[in-house]
Structure formats: C-alpha cells, structure tokens
Write a protein that holds these residues in place. Structure first.
Motif, PDB file in Angstrom:
ATOM      1  N   ILE A 153       0.925  -1.258   0.106  1.00 47.60           N
ATOM      2  CA  ILE A 153      -0.064  -0.084  -0.070  1.00 47.60           C
ATOM      3  C   ILE A 153       0.764   1.365  -0.140  1.00 47.60           C
ATOM      4  O   ILE A 153       0.607   2.118  -0.667  1.00 47.60           O
ATOM      5  CB  ILE A 153      -0.901  -0.052   1.286  1.00 47.60           C
ATOM      6  CG1 ILE A 153      -1.957  -1.261   1.077  1.00 47.60           C
ATOM      7  CG2 ILE A 153      -1.533   1.330   1.349  1.00 47.60           C
ATOM      8  CD1 ILE A 153      -2.771  -1.537   2.399  1.00 47.60           C
ATOM      9  N   ILE A 154       1.894   1.314   0.792  1.00 54.45           N
ATOM     10  CA  ILE A 154       2.638   2.551   0.807  1.00 54.45           C
ATOM     11  C   ILE A 154       3.613   2.578  -0.605  1.00 54.45           C
ATOM     12  O   ILE A 154       3.511   3.670  -0.956  1.00 54.45           O
ATOM     13  CB  ILE A 154       3.862   2.290   1.902  1.00 54.45           C
ATOM     14  CG1 ILE A 154       3.280   2.219   3.306  1.00 54.45           C
ATOM     15  CG2 ILE A 154       4.970   3.101   1.716  1.00 54.45           C
ATOM     16  CD1 ILE A 154       4.028   1.901   4.622  1.00 54.45           C
ATOM     17  N   VAL A 155       3.854   1.466  -1.266  1.00 53.79           N
ATOM     18  CA  VAL A 155       4.834   1.647  -2.445  1.00 53.79           C
ATOM     19  C   VAL A 155       3.774   2.204  -3.609  1.00 53.79           C
ATOM     20  O   VAL A 155       4.046   3.040  -4.299  1.00 53.79           O
ATOM     21  CB  VAL A 155       5.167   0.486  -2.930  1.00 53.79           C
ATOM     22  CG1 VAL A 155       5.854   0.481  -4.394  1.00 53.79           C
ATOM     23  CG2 VAL A 155       6.337  -0.010  -1.815  1.00 53.79           C
ATOM     24  N   VAL A 156       2.505   1.625  -3.638  1.00 52.67           N
ATOM     25  CA  VAL A 156       1.490   1.907  -4.370  1.00 52.67           C
ATOM     26  C   VAL A 156       1.220   3.472  -4.007  1.00 52.67           C
ATOM     27  O   VAL A 156       0.937   4.540  -5.221  1.00 52.67           O
ATOM     28  CB  VAL A 156       0.425   1.154  -4.548  1.00 52.67           C
ATOM     29  CG1 VAL A 156      -0.671   1.721  -5.637  1.00 52.67           C
ATOM     30  CG2 VAL A 156       0.526  -0.440  -5.089  1.00 52.67           C
ATOM     31  N   GLY A 157       1.048   3.680  -2.956  1.00 51.38           N
ATOM     32  CA  GLY A 157       0.656   5.108  -2.749  1.00 51.38           C
ATOM     33  C   GLY A 157       1.499   6.193  -3.083  1.00 51.38           C
ATOM     34  O   GLY A 157       1.359   7.429  -3.420  1.00 51.38           O
ATOM     35  N   LYS A 158       2.974   5.752  -3.084  1.00 47.96           N
ATOM     36  CA  LYS A 158       3.891   6.724  -3.529  1.00 47.96           C
ATOM     37  C   LYS A 158       3.934   6.868  -4.982  1.00 47.96           C
ATOM     38  O   LYS A 158       4.242   8.043  -5.454  1.00 47.96           O
ATOM     39  CB  LYS A 158       5.394   6.279  -3.231  1.00 47.96           C
ATOM     40  CG  LYS A 158       5.593   6.418  -1.567  1.00 47.96           C
ATOM     41  CD  LYS A 158       7.045   5.759  -1.144  1.00 47.96           C
ATOM     42  CE  LYS A 158       7.381   6.085   0.039  1.00 47.96           C
ATOM     43  NZ  LYS A 158       8.628   5.437   0.556  1.00 47.96           N
TER      44      LYS A 158
END
Length: 53
Positions: free
Chosen positions: A46-51
């Motif tokens: 989720i963090i990677v996709v959010g970035k």
C-alpha cells in the motif's frame, strides 16, 4: 549424522539443497505468523503504490 546433514553425504547424488531447521519449519507452518507476514507485506505494498500515485 544429523538429519539435516543427510544430503551432504559422499555419494555421487550430491545434493546441495538446504533442509530447514526446527525454527524455520515452525515459522512456515504457524498460521498466526503467516497472517502477521501477510499483513506486513500488504502494508508495504500500500505504501509503495501510494507513493506512485
């Protein structure tokens, strides 16, 4: 000879495949630990996709 060392005998069928120890086998079969890892990996995703958005 220990069970983990069976694959490292002097036979011609020399196999370098590692056999996991007791702790590794326990972690691989523990449903609670697998759920914790699942949640941790999903949070990282989720963090990677959010970035990227």
């Amino acid at each position: 000879m220990k069970k983990e060392e069976v694959n490292f005998g002097k036979s011609r069928d020399f196999n370098l495949t590692m056999i996991p120890g007791k702790f590794a086998r326990a972690m691989r079969t523990c449903v609670i630990w697998q759920f914790i890892r699942f949640v941790a990996i999903n949070i990282k995703m989720i963090i990677v996709v959010g970035k990227s958005h």
